[in-house]
Design a protein around this motif. Structure first.
Motif, mmCIF file in Angstrom:
data_model
loop_
_atom_site.group_PDB
_atom_site.id
_atom_site.type_symbol
_atom_site.label_atom_id
_atom_site.label_comp_id
_atom_site.label_asym_id
_atom_site.label_seq_id
_atom_site.Cartn_x
_atom_site.Cartn_y
_atom_site.Cartn_z
ATOM 1 N N ASN A 60 0.816 -1.213 0.000
ATOM 2 C CA ASN A 60 0.000 0.000 0.000
ATOM 3 C C ASN A 60 0.851 1.264 0.000
ATOM 4 N N SER A 61 2.113 1.142 0.412
ATOM 5 C CA SER A 61 3.003 2.300 0.450
ATOM 6 C C SER A 61 3.871 2.385 -0.808
ATOM 7 N N LEU A 62 3.567 1.561 -1.811
ATOM 8 C CA LEU A 62 4.399 1.526 -3.017
ATOM 9 C C LEU A 62 4.407 2.868 -3.735
ATOM 10 N N SER A 63 3.246 3.485 -3.896
ATOM 11 C CA SER A 63 3.198 4.772 -4.598
ATOM 12 C C SER A 63 3.976 5.834 -3.841
ATOM 13 N N SER A 64 3.889 5.824 -2.509
ATOM 14 C CA SER A 64 4.645 6.800 -1.711
ATOM 15 C C SER A 64 6.139 6.600 -1.887
ATOM 16 N N TRP A 65 6.559 5.338 -1.905
ATOM 17 C CA TRP A 65 7.987 5.040 -2.088
ATOM 18 C C TRP A 65 8.461 5.505 -3.464
#
Length: 298
Positions: A60-65
């Motif tokens: 779920n944090s892929l886009s933030s990364w």
């Protein structure tokens, strides 16, 4: 908190799907920051290459990364000409610690400094130190311990002052405006400072939605294919259609019973009766026919 990176490699299909999902956003954001199509393409390639080797536990944090890496790469590109030659991280770490300990050591008395020198650096025995200072050995033991106990808090206070100094550069660190030596020092400090880690995480959380202000740009054709080829090599060709020789299994011929016409079947059933009747008729005829008379003998 710092992210734990593990050796990892995505398969071709997974990376291709991730590029399809996030490639346009990453490219648009990189273009917004650099204002250059070529630079944005290079940054997109670098970000997804790093992704192919990075394990991210929370998908779920892929886009933030991805956006965080895109901003970092873009700012490094913009500030590349202003960055000094980096110093070795270990050298910076040694210098940082040395300054802190020297500052703390200055708070000891001359006698305490001498005791620490003789005990730790010269390796003298407790008896030798006591003899030089004309004091009981137990007193030597107590005074060395007291000096070290006074030294430790001063070192910790020096680390706190260093934290205050380094954390004041957080905004410039986020925008990649620090010279290389200060950047390395900050990252070295960040690796062990939970306060700075938490503060940095807060900054990232507060700014994670801002990339969506970027105008959507069309991703140039061929980026995805060049990325996959750079990471995995050429895609293996699809297997060609091969004419398959079908060998049919021999089919055993099943002899079906002949279905006769009812009339023919009826005629066949009469034959034995007719034959029997004929035999009886012949026999009866032989019995009823007159026998020939015998001729009289002369």
């Amino acid at each position: 908190m710092s992210r734990t990176i593990q050796p990892f490699t995505h398969d071709r299909e997974t990376l291709a799907a991730q590029f399809d999902a996030f490639g346009p956003l990453v490219y648009s954001f990189a273009h917004r920051l650099t204002h250059e199509a070529i630079a944005a393409e290079t940054i997109v390639q670098d970000v997804f290459k790093n992704l192919s080797r990075t394990y991210i536990a929370d998908q779920n944090s892929l886009s933030s990364w991805l956006l965080l890496m895109t901003r970092k790469s873009s700012l490094q590109h913009l500030n590349a000409s202003a960055i000094d030659e980096p110093l070795a991280v270990e050298a910076l770490r040694w210098q940082e610690k040395r300054d802190s300990v020297h500052h703390a050591f200055s708070f000891l008395t001359d006698k305490q400094k001498t005791l620490v020198q003789w005990f730790y650096f010269d390796g003298l025995s407790q008896y030798s130190i006591a003899k030089r200072l004309s004091m009981p050995q137990k007193t030597v033991n107590n005074q060395i311990r007291l000096a070290l106990q006074q030294l430790k808090p001063q070192i910790n206070r020096g680390q706190e002052k260093l934290h205050a100094k380094v954390s004041g550069n957080l905004v410039d660190y986020l925008n990649a405006h620090l010279p290389a030596n200060e950047m390395a020092a900050f990252e070295q400090h960040l690796a062990t400072c939970s306060i700075c880690q938490s503060e940095l995480a807060d900054w990232h959380a507060l700014t994670e939605d801002l990339p969506y202000l970027s105008d959507q740009k069309q991703v140039p054709s061929g980026i995805k294919e060049r990325l996959l080829e750079a990471v995995y090599g050429e895609e293996p060709p699809e297997p060609e259609d091969v004419d398959t020789l079908v060998i049919e299994e021999p089919v055993e011929e099943v002899l079906k019973p002949t279905v006769e016409h009812p009339a023919a079947s009826k005629e066949k059933s009469r034959l034995p009766i007719l034959a029997a009747a004929l035999v009886l008729a012949v026999g009866a005829s032989a019995l009823l026919s007159p026998k020939p008379k015998k001729k009289a003998k002369l």
